[in-house]
Design an enzyme around this catalytic site. Structure first.
Site, short mmCIF file in Angstrom:
data_model
loop_
_atom_site.label_atom_id
_atom_site.label_comp_id
_atom_site.label_asym_id
_atom_site.label_seq_id
_atom_site.Cartn_x
_atom_site.Cartn_y
_atom_site.Cartn_z
CB ILE A 8 -0.96 -0.03 1.20
CG1 ILE A 8 -2.14 0.89 0.94
CG2 ILE A 8 -0.25 0.32 2.50
CD1 ILE A 8 -3.31 0.67 1.85
CG ASP A 9 3.71 1.79 3.00
OD1 ASP A 9 2.53 2.08 3.28
OD2 ASP A 9 4.52 1.36 3.83
CG MET A 68 -10.94 2.61 9.59
SD MET A 68 -12.07 3.88 10.08
CE MET A 68 -13.54 3.35 9.24
O1 LIG Z 1 0.35 -3.22 11.72
P1 LIG Z 1 1.01 -3.99 10.64
O2 LIG Z 1 0.19 -5.09 10.09
O3 LIG Z 1 2.39 -4.42 10.97
O4 LIG Z 1 1.13 -3.02 9.42
C1 LIG Z 1 1.65 -1.74 9.48
C2 LIG Z 1 2.51 -1.45 8.29
O5 LIG Z 1 2.03 -1.98 7.12
C3 LIG Z 1 2.30 -1.11 6.02
O6 LIG Z 1 1.06 -0.83 5.43
C4 LIG Z 1 3.27 -1.66 5.02
O7 LIG Z 1 3.24 -3.00 5.09
P2 LIG Z 1 4.00 -3.96 4.08
O8 LIG Z 1 5.46 -3.82 4.26
O9 LIG Z 1 3.44 -5.25 4.48
O10 LIG Z 1 3.55 -3.55 2.69
C5 LIG Z 1 2.96 0.11 6.61
O11 LIG Z 1 2.49 1.27 6.02
C6 LIG Z 1 2.64 -0.02 8.05
O12 LIG Z 1 3.70 0.47 8.81
#
Ligand SMILES: O=P(O)(O)OC[C@H]1O[C@](O)(COP(=O)(O)O)[C@@H](O)[C@@H]1O
Ligand SMILES: Nc1ncnc2c1ncn2[C@@H]1O[C@H](COP(=O)(O)OP(=O)(O)O)[C@@H](O)[C@H]1O
Ligand SMILES: [Mg+2]
Length: 498
Positions: A220-221, A378
């Protein structure tokens, strides 16, 4: 004139005029005399009418699209799509799909379209879902996937297969693949997942197994390099508008109202940057790539006072990874990691909200009314929007065509608007970042009027100077290990706004 060099990660093919093809591995690189079959799509009524439906074996896509007349042709990637010949008989295929890492809108669409693509295009009927990320390979039962089972899943957020962080055990995973007789592995995940996919592919190759490993990049980032943008990103930017609108309504309804919205973006601030650019209601956007400071001339507090005096309200968007160095100065540095080894961040939204409140209370300058909104989960948990659904479909179908054609150790990806196959190492060696000396960040600064928080150091004074004739790399990426970036002309993140 041309040449070829290869290792297990991929093949480098050179041609005239500085042409380089960063090719992906193929099963026949390490297995001799593999049987070849005609592509069943030849007799598929939906596709047989398409002129030149099959991708020519020489079709490649340039990484750099802006060129000068004397530029070298540069790096290319193999064009994705169906091939005339395939390396699997549909009845012999046993495919599996796994989703790993954080959620992202569109995961279910990708799962759906891999299942439907395999089944409707190639007649593959045996497809397994791996339950709960990498560890599911060796600790859980599989889930049977059919077009009927996945028919409606694209309307739901999350992943029907479940996901996890940590738990990557290469030999146990490859043992499970081997024991079950799986010969196509579809791995949907981010930078961490694709690093895991790369070692799975290496181990499969070391064991000499006829197993194709295909990655579909998810984040998503939008922090994955090379590709134009990641699926789910558009949906996230769109959904972020709802939170920004709410913050704006709250802020403008009271005297000296401040709305603070935290968005995702651990190391890369693309969601915050694009949500800000889309909204036009945001007065300040703070991202990890652009260090900022609070006190003094040119600082955040001074800017907030100015905006409140001029407009009576303001909206601040902050990416979760922004200002972490300031937080660790004022809070006990956490230095904790999640199960995958990603740094756990302190809540910058809460922190900055408190700092702003404290500042205005202490100075007794003006009473402010601050509302903090954290819509991060969300946003991440919703289904993908219409345009991401189409994008996910094409990514999934590209992965299926590639695996059926015998390619392995690759991820699919959109490069300059064309679907391609990219070697794992190109995707995992760097991180996509907002480059704050680029035009896109300048557009943001000019739309919000916020301070750049930059000194003049490193920024060229001579605006009238002709830009350098040399075309720079065109990648907004940062080296994982050194933290250094390619600061270059023409680097903007998601395509469409270049
Ligand atoms: O709370 P979780 O599941 O660890 O996810 C938080 C993290 O996931 C993210 O959406 C990115 O995740 P990914 O590295 O899995 O793509 C970050 O923006 C965020 O810091
Ligand atoms: N360097 C690595 N080698 C092998 N597996 C990895 C590596 N980095 C992460 N993984 C595995 O990939 C999965 C997802 O990684 P994570 O960083 O949580 O999410 P994402 O893939 O979205 O970045 C986890 O199961 C993790 O154990
Ligand atoms: Mg990640």
């Amino acid at each position: 004139m041309g040449g070829l060099s290869s290792d297990s990660q991929g093949k480098l093919v050179t041609g005239d005029g500085g042409y380089v093809l960063e090719d992906v591995p193929h099963l026949n690189d390490y297995i001799d005399d593999l049987p070849i079959y005609p592509n069943p799509l030849r007799s598929n009524p939906a596709y047989s009418v398409v002129k030149q439906y099959f991708v020519h074996t020489d079709d490649t896509v340039p990484q750099k699209i802006v060129v000068h007349k004397d530029s070298p042709r540069g790096i290319h990637f193999r064009r994705a799509g169906p091939r005339q010949k395939v390396y699997f008989e549909p009845d012999d295929v046993l495919a599996c799909i796994v989703t790993c890492g954080g959620l992202c809108p569109g995961l279910n669409t990708v799962i759906r379209e891999i299942v439907c693509g395999l089944n409707y295009m190639y007649g593959v009927t045996r497809i397994l879902g791996i339950d709960g990320g990498y560890r599911g390979f060796y600790s859980k039962n599989t889930i049977t996937l059919t077009p009927k089972v996945v028919n409606d899943i694209h309307k739901r957020g999350g992943t029907i297969l479940g996901t996890s962080r940590g738990g990557h055990d290469t030999s146990k995973i490859v043992d499970s693949i081997q024991d079950r007789g799986i010969n196509q592995v579809y791995i949907i995940g981010g930078d961490g997942t694709l690093r895991g996919a790369s070692v799975i592919y290496q181990e499969i190759r070391r064991r000499g197994l006829k197993v194709a490993v295909a990655g579909i990049p998810k984040t998503i980032d939008n922090d994955i390099p090379v590709i134009d943008k990641s699926f789910g990103f558009d949906t996230a930017v769109e959904e972020a508008q709802r939170a920004i609108n709410a913050a704006h309504v709250e802020a403008e309804s009271v005297e000296n109202g401040i709305g603070v919205v935290k968005l995702m973006g651990r190391y890369s601030g693309f969601i915050a940057m694009f949500a800000t650019l889309a909204s036009r209601d945001v007065d300040c956007c703070l991202i990890p790539e652009s260090p900022f400071y609070l006190e003094g001339k040119g600082g955040l507090f001074e800017y907030i006072e100015k905006v409140l005096k001029e407009n009576g309200h303001m909206v601040i968007v902050i990416a979760e990874g922004a200002g972490q160095e300031l937080l660790s100065e004022s809070l006990q540095s956490m230095n904790q990691q999640d199960a995958s080894g990603n740094k756990l961040l302190s809540d910058v939204g809460l922190w900055i909200s408190q700092k702003i409140k404290d500042h205005f209370a202490k100075q007794n300058k003006m009473p402010i009314n601050l509302k903090y909104i954290d819509p991060t989960y969300m946003i991440r948990a919703i289904p993908s929007n219409a345009s991401d659904n189409v994008y996910c479909t094409l990514l999934a179908q590209s992965a299926v065509h590639g695996a059926m054609a015998g390619y392995t150790g690759f991820t699919v990806g959109l490069v300059n608007g064309r679907h391609t196959y990219i070697p794992f190492n190109r995707i995992t060696e760097k991180q996509n970042k907002v480059v704050i000396t680029d035009r896109m960040w300048a557009r943001l600064l000019s739309s919000t009027n916020q301070p750049s928080f930059l000194g003049t150091k490193g920024v060229s004074d001579d605006k009238d100077e002709e830009p350098s004739a040399q075309l720079l790399d065109g990648e907004n990426v940062q080296d994982e290990k050194t933290g250094t970036g390619d600061i270059s002309e023409g680097t903007y993140g998601p395509a469409g706004l270049k």
